[in-house]
Write an enzyme that holds these catalytic residues in place. Structure first.
Site, PDB file in Angstrom:
ATOM      1  N   ARG A 234      37.406  25.016  33.558  1.00 20.01           N
ATOM      2  CA  ARG A 234      37.950  25.200  32.205  1.00 20.01           C
ATOM      3  C   ARG A 234      38.922  24.088  31.849  1.00 20.01           C
ATOM      4  O   ARG A 234      38.948  23.589  30.725  1.00 20.01           O
ATOM      5  CB  ARG A 234      38.653  26.560  32.096  1.00 20.01           C
ATOM      6  CG  ARG A 234      37.683  27.727  32.082  1.00 20.01           C
ATOM      7  CD  ARG A 234      38.425  29.044  32.287  1.00 20.01           C
ATOM      8  NE  ARG A 234      39.388  29.288  31.243  1.00 20.01           N
ATOM      9  CZ  ARG A 234      40.465  30.059  31.378  1.00 20.01           C
ATOM     10  NH1 ARG A 234      40.708  30.667  32.521  1.00 20.01           N
ATOM     11  NH2 ARG A 234      41.296  30.231  30.381  1.00 20.01           N
TER      12      ARG A 234
ATOM     13  N   HIS B 255      54.358  39.856  35.637  1.00 22.11           N
ATOM     14  CA  HIS B 255      53.688  38.570  35.418  1.00 22.11           C
ATOM     15  C   HIS B 255      54.200  37.950  34.126  1.00 22.11           C
ATOM     16  O   HIS B 255      54.299  38.625  33.101  1.00 22.11           O
ATOM     17  CB  HIS B 255      52.163  38.761  35.314  1.00 22.11           C
ATOM     18  CG  HIS B 255      51.452  37.485  35.013  1.00 22.11           C
ATOM     19  ND1 HIS B 255      51.192  36.539  35.976  1.00 22.11           N
ATOM     20  CD2 HIS B 255      50.993  36.952  33.850  1.00 22.11           C
ATOM     21  CE1 HIS B 255      50.579  35.505  35.437  1.00 22.11           C
ATOM     22  NE2 HIS B 255      50.452  35.727  34.141  1.00 22.11           N
TER      23      HIS B 255
ATOM     24  N   LYS C  62      43.676  38.224  39.105  1.00 19.45           N
ATOM     25  CA  LYS C  62      44.588  37.899  40.213  1.00 19.45           C
ATOM     26  C   LYS C  62      45.574  39.038  40.455  1.00 19.45           C
ATOM     27  O   LYS C  62      45.953  39.316  41.582  1.00 19.45           O
ATOM     28  CB  LYS C  62      45.328  36.588  39.897  1.00 19.45           C
ATOM     29  CG  LYS C  62      44.401  35.373  40.023  1.00 19.45           C
ATOM     30  CD  LYS C  62      45.057  34.092  39.589  1.00 19.45           C
ATOM     31  CE  LYS C  62      45.179  33.989  38.102  1.00 19.45           C
ATOM     32  NZ  LYS C  62      45.297  32.667  37.532  1.00 19.45           N
TER      33      LYS C  62
ATOM     34  N   SER D 137      41.297  35.914  33.708  1.00 19.74           N
ATOM     35  CA  SER D 137      41.874  35.051  34.747  1.00 19.74           C
ATOM     36  C   SER D 137      43.190  35.654  35.262  1.00 19.74           C
ATOM     37  O   SER D 137      43.398  35.805  36.473  1.00 19.74           O
ATOM     38  CB  SER D 137      42.100  33.655  34.146  1.00 19.74           C
ATOM     39  OG  SER D 137      42.936  32.882  34.950  1.00 19.74           O
TER      40      SER D 137
ATOM     41  N   ASP E  63      38.095  32.865  40.023  1.00 20.96           N
ATOM     42  CA  ASP E  63      39.024  32.358  39.010  1.00 20.96           C
ATOM     43  C   ASP E  63      39.416  30.920  39.304  1.00 20.96           C
ATOM     44  O   ASP E  63      39.524  30.097  38.408  1.00 20.96           O
ATOM     45  CB  ASP E  63      40.274  33.242  38.935  1.00 20.96           C
ATOM     46  CG  ASP E  63      41.287  32.644  37.966  1.00 20.96           C
ATOM     47  OD1 ASP E  63      40.931  32.510  36.782  1.00 20.96           O
ATOM     48  OD2 ASP E  63      42.390  32.261  38.390  1.00 20.96           O
TER      49      ASP E  63
HETATM   50  N1  URA Z   1      47.167  31.554  33.380  1.00 22.80           N
HETATM   51  C1  URA Z   1      46.115  31.910  34.146  1.00 22.80           C
HETATM   52  O1  URA Z   1      46.288  32.351  35.282  1.00 22.80           O
HETATM   53  N2  URA Z   1      44.873  31.782  33.638  1.00 22.80           N
HETATM   54  C2  URA Z   1      44.641  31.310  32.396  1.00 22.80           C
HETATM   55  O2  URA Z   1      43.496  31.236  31.994  1.00 22.80           O
HETATM   56  C3  URA Z   1      45.740  30.921  31.612  1.00 22.80           C
HETATM   57  C4  URA Z   1      47.000  31.065  32.122  1.00 22.80           C
END
Ligand code: URA
Length: 434
Positions: free
Chosen positions: A168, A82, A187, A183, A161
């Site tokens: 957000r 990631h 995932k 967040s 999320d």
């Molecule tokens: N990337 C994400 O998936 N979530 C965040 O809060 C910030 C960056």
């Protein structure tokens, strides 16, 4: 548990229990709390923070708000990578087939680009026919057949999320370490992986502008992932200048293909190999990092990485001929060259300005629902440290709409600094957590 009591509790700086956090996350997913109460809780978290235990509970609750892939029937460890988001970062397109060619199972959920940073989802969509809307069954089948499958994030996975991130975005509550970490990691947990390599970008083109905040994010992601049972390695890498020379979806696919042929820019190859090698080691396929690197380089130089990408593209409905004839990829109708107005050394190639300019050309989106143009973007002719004469090309802009070019040009011309003395050369990998 009343919403207002939980909001007050966090507002007072007290810790929420696992059950209270689960109530909040369930309320986000089911709509039991209205947006104003969810937003108030988010703001309380931004202002008061969360302990490691709270953040871990929030991550687990968000991951379990939807499906979690079970890949236990596939032999071997499942490893993903990631990146926290950068400009010109096409490493996923290179390292996923390289790691798969070394025997790693790579389940990847690709995000869409947002703002000035690109997303793997949009880059792969530049390949005609490539289908990222896989069902869980198709994803599973592709992993079985080719060892790597890439799907877009859907509402099935970590839906809390999605809902919380949208709030957000419009309530000034993005900038919070526990919210960012939960967040991202929720995932990743939904992918059913065993291990994860993190590339935390640092610099003007990244979310985290300086090394200490990037390192803090890396440490925090590392701690949360580990607490959730994932094996993690994290690199903090430079994102002051774009990675490689291509910025824009189809242009980046071409550069990824060049890299898989051993003809890519040095920084793209080095970072892709480093990240892939860590995936190989985490998968238990190598005794040491040196051994893993040697395996990845062999996959690269033998062409097995490119062949694995061909298998992935074919499996997911894309046109494999694009890999051999890049004219089959989307191509912009016009070019515009920006040249140097003085001789000297390139001391800055400002990643954020280039990312924003390519977004204005149509390569990225400001809002999630905006359409994108896969053909447009920028090809950098220089990197930091290059010595150039007056009139030398700095960047070739690929565009379709002259009005968009006019909007992007000031940012692009402002992205380069040329000075009489050579700059210190930036390191690509700044910190390593393992
Ligand atoms: N990337 C994400 O998936 N979530 C965040 O809060 C910030 C960056």
């Amino acid at each position: 548990m009343r919403a207002v009591d939980l909001i007050r509790k966090k507002r007072e700086g007290l810790s929420l229990s696992e059950a209270e956090i689960a109530t909040f996350v369930t309320a986000a997913t089911t709509g039991a709390w209205p947006d104003y109460q969810l937003s108030a809780m988010l703001m309380a978290i931004v202002c008061r923070g969360m302990s490691a235990a709270e953040t871990s509970a929030l991550t687990a609750a968000m991951a379990h708000s939807g499906s979690i892939l079970t890949l236990d029937d596939l032999p071997g460890r499942k490893v993903d990578k990631h990146s926290t988001g950068g400009v010109g970062d096409k490493t996923s397109l290179i390292l996923a087939p390289l790691a798969a060619a070394c025997g790693v199972i790579v389940p990847m959920m690709a995000g869409r680009g947002l703002g000035h940073t690109g997303g793997t989802y949009d880059k792969l969509k530049a390949i005609p026919g490539f289908h990222l809307g896989l069902t869980q069954e198709a994803f599973h089948r592709a992993l079985h057949r080719v060892g790597c499958a890439i799907m877009g994030q859907t509402a099935e996975f970590a839906p809390a999320d999605r809902i919380l991130y949208a709030l957000r975005d419009v309530t000034g509550t993005v900038e919070s370490l526990p919210l960012i970490c939960s967040s991202i990691m929720s995932k990743k947990l939904a992918e059913g992986i065993d291990a994860l390599v993190l590339d935390v970008k640092c610099g003007c083109g990244a979310f985290m502008k300086d090394r200490s905040s990037a390192l803090e994010l890396a440490r925090s992601l590392f701690a949360i992932g580990t607490a959730q049972g994932l094996q993690i390695e994290a690199l903090v890498t430079d994102m002051n200048q774009p990675l490689g020379r291509a910025v824009g979806n189809a242009l980046e696919v071409r550069e990824a293909l060049d890299t898989l042929r051993g003809r890519g820019p040095r920084d793209v190859q080095d970072l892709s190999v480093q990240l892939a090698a860590r995936m190989v080691r985490l998968a238990g396929k190598a005794a040491s990092l040196g051994d893993a690197e040697a395996q990845v380089l062999d996959a690269l130089h033998s062409g097995r990485g490119l062949e694995r990408l061909r298998a992935i593209v074919t499996e997911q409905g894309g046109d494999p001929h694009c890999l051999d004839d890049s004219r089959l990829l989307p191509t912009a109708s016009h070019r515009h060259l920006v040249t140097a107005t003085c001789p000297g050394f390139v001391t800055e190639v400002h990643a954020e300005r280039i990312g924003k300019a390519t977004m204005l050309l149509g390569a990225g989106r400001e809002r999630v629902q905006d359409p994108i143009d896969p053909a447009v973007g920028a090809l950098l002719a220089v990197k930091v440290g290059d010595e150039i004469p007056v009139g030398a090309p700095l960047v070739e802009i690929h565009y379709n709409d002259p009005q968009r070019l006019q909007a992007a040009l000031p940012l692009l011309t402002d992205a380069f600094r040329v000075e009489p003395t050579p700059p210190p050369l930036p390191s690509l990998i700044l910190d390593i957590l393992e």
